[in-house]
Structures are given as C-alpha cells and as structure tokens.
Design a protein around this motif. Sequence first.
Motif, short mmCIF file in Angstrom:
data_model
loop_
_atom_site.label_atom_id
_atom_site.label_comp_id
_atom_site.label_asym_id
_atom_site.label_seq_id
_atom_site.Cartn_x
_atom_site.Cartn_y
_atom_site.Cartn_z
N LYS A 1 202.80 -27.11 -9.91
CA LYS A 1 202.87 -26.90 -11.53
C LYS A 1 204.38 -27.56 -12.16
N GLU A 2 205.23 -27.12 -11.62
CA GLU A 2 206.69 -27.39 -12.23
C GLU A 2 206.99 -28.82 -11.84
N GLU A 3 206.66 -29.33 -10.60
CA GLU A 3 207.10 -30.81 -10.18
C GLU A 3 206.32 -31.79 -10.52
N TYR A 4 205.01 -31.54 -10.71
CA TYR A 4 203.91 -32.47 -10.74
C TYR A 4 202.88 -32.37 -11.86
N LYS A 5 203.17 -30.98 -12.58
CA LYS A 5 202.38 -30.67 -13.69
C LYS A 5 200.71 -30.59 -13.40
N ILE A 6 200.63 -30.37 -12.18
CA ILE A 6 199.27 -29.98 -11.65
C ILE A 6 199.12 -28.57 -11.49
N ASP A 7 198.12 -27.94 -12.16
CA ASP A 7 197.48 -26.54 -11.91
C ASP A 7 196.36 -26.33 -11.09
N ILE A 8 196.60 -25.62 -9.86
CA ILE A 8 195.39 -25.31 -8.92
C ILE A 8 195.34 -23.98 -9.01
N ARG A 9 196.10 -23.09 -9.69
CA ARG A 9 195.82 -21.54 -9.43
C ARG A 9 194.53 -21.10 -9.54
N LYS A 10 193.51 -21.56 -10.46
CA LYS A 10 192.07 -21.11 -10.29
C LYS A 10 191.31 -21.54 -9.37
N LYS A 11 191.67 -22.65 -8.30
CA LYS A 11 191.01 -23.11 -7.55
C LYS A 11 191.68 -22.83 -6.09
N ALA A 12 192.76 -22.48 -6.10
CA ALA A 12 193.59 -22.49 -4.62
C ALA A 12 193.18 -20.99 -3.89
N LYS A 13 192.91 -21.10 -2.58
CA LYS A 13 192.69 -20.04 -1.83
C LYS A 13 193.48 -20.39 -0.33
N ASP A 14 193.92 -19.48 0.50
CA ASP A 14 194.45 -19.86 1.72
C ASP A 14 193.62 -19.01 2.73
N SER A 15 193.32 -19.83 3.90
CA SER A 15 192.56 -19.56 4.76
C SER A 15 193.28 -18.34 5.46
N GLY A 16 194.52 -18.33 5.89
CA GLY A 16 195.09 -17.11 6.39
C GLY A 16 194.90 -15.68 5.46
N VAL A 17 194.99 -15.91 3.99
CA VAL A 17 194.97 -14.86 3.26
C VAL A 17 193.48 -14.32 3.50
N ILE A 18 192.56 -15.16 3.50
CA ILE A 18 190.96 -14.70 3.69
C ILE A 18 190.85 -14.13 4.88
N LEU A 19 191.35 -14.58 6.08
CA LEU A 19 191.01 -13.83 7.34
C LEU A 19 191.67 -12.47 7.55
N GLY B 1 199.55 -12.42 5.71
CA GLY B 1 198.33 -12.90 5.79
C GLY B 1 198.11 -14.22 6.34
N ALA B 2 199.22 -14.85 6.99
CA ALA B 2 198.93 -16.32 7.35
C ALA B 2 198.55 -16.13 8.90
N SER B 3 198.03 -16.91 9.49
CA SER B 3 197.75 -16.87 11.00
C SER B 3 197.67 -18.01 12.04
N GLY B 4 198.33 -18.98 11.44
CA GLY B 4 198.53 -20.26 12.56
C GLY B 4 197.59 -21.40 12.34
N PRO B 5 197.49 -22.26 13.10
CA PRO B 5 196.70 -23.60 13.12
C PRO B 5 195.24 -23.23 13.05
N ALA B 6 194.58 -22.01 13.62
CA ALA B 6 193.33 -22.20 13.89
C ALA B 6 192.55 -21.59 12.44
N SER B 7 193.31 -21.06 11.50
CA SER B 7 192.70 -20.35 10.42
C SER B 7 191.82 -21.09 9.40
N ILE B 8 192.36 -22.51 9.41
CA ILE B 8 191.46 -23.22 8.44
C ILE B 8 190.30 -23.50 8.94
N ALA B 9 190.06 -23.58 10.32
CA ALA B 9 188.93 -24.15 11.04
C ALA B 9 187.95 -22.96 11.10
N LEU B 10 188.52 -21.78 11.37
CA LEU B 10 187.77 -20.49 11.29
C LEU B 10 187.27 -20.31 9.87
N VAL B 11 187.87 -20.25 8.97
CA VAL B 11 187.14 -20.04 7.57
C VAL B 11 186.53 -21.11 7.01
#
Length: 160
Positions: A71-89, A101-111
């Motif tokens: 948001k600050e550097e590029y004027k791109i707002d992803i707040r409504k779309k962003a989720k993190d797989s570690g937080v989901i797990l 809530g982060a978990s390492g390299p396997a989290s995105i594959a698992l989610v």
Amino acid sequence: FLHKIKNGYIGKIVDYNVTDVNDMGSVMASSAADSLYNYFIKTKTKPEDYDLILTGDLGIYGKEILVKFLKEEYKIDIRKKAKDSGVILYDINKQKDVNAGASGPASIALVTFTYILDLIRKKKIKRVLLVATGALMNTTMCNQKLSIPSISHILCLEAI
C-alpha cells in the motif's frame, strides 16, 4: 472439477537487511511485495481480478507487513484479498502456543491441496494467486548476524 495454472512469476532475491531469525515474516514480506508488484505489472492485472491472494507462511505479522508495504510503496491494496497459509493452518484463537501462525515451506502446499482446491471444486472461488515465500539462510549466516535474503514465486491457479 477442472483447474489450470494460468501463468506464473519467478521472483528475484530481495534483501531488506533483516537479521532477526525469529522474524521471518519481515524477511519474506519484502520479496512477496516485490513479486506481487512485478506480477501485476507484467500481467496487467490488479488485486481485484483475483478471489484470493494466498501467501506461503508470513504469519499474522508478516502478512500485515506485506499489506502495508504494498500500500505504501506501490499504492496496491490487497487487504481484502490477502490470506496467509500459515495463519489458516494455525488458529491462534483455538490452538495453544502457535505464536504468529506461520509454519514453514510446506504450508502453502498443504493449504492449496486441501482448502483452496476444495473452494474451487465447490465453485466458491475461481482465480487464486499463490505466493510461495522463502527465506534464503543457513545457520552460519544467522550466527554471524548477516541479513537474510528471501525470494517469492507466484502461480495463478484458475478454475476452467
């Protein structure tokens, strides 16, 4: 259900001089921001074109750093779309001692192979950006208090 990888982006190594091995969210948020910015430019798309932007394992704080940085550097707002797989797990409200809530390299594959593909199958989402985040470090550089570079790659997964 059918889905395809529509396109992708190979990230570049980014180093924002973070040296704290206990703060991987800050380390990897910078490369995720760089990759997302370049992906949106190259594909001529914007966050609203996607149902979900899923990062690898930034955790609660790293995800917020990413959102703020974009948001600050590029004027791109992803707040409504962003989720993190570690937080989901890891549910910090229901589970004990999961910290950020982060978990390492396997989290995105698992989610992705469970939750995301199920949402696509149920036609709840159609287009997802998967942002695989990673820190490039080893014990020697951490012990020497060197900065930790990171890299993030992106895949666009789409229902067909």
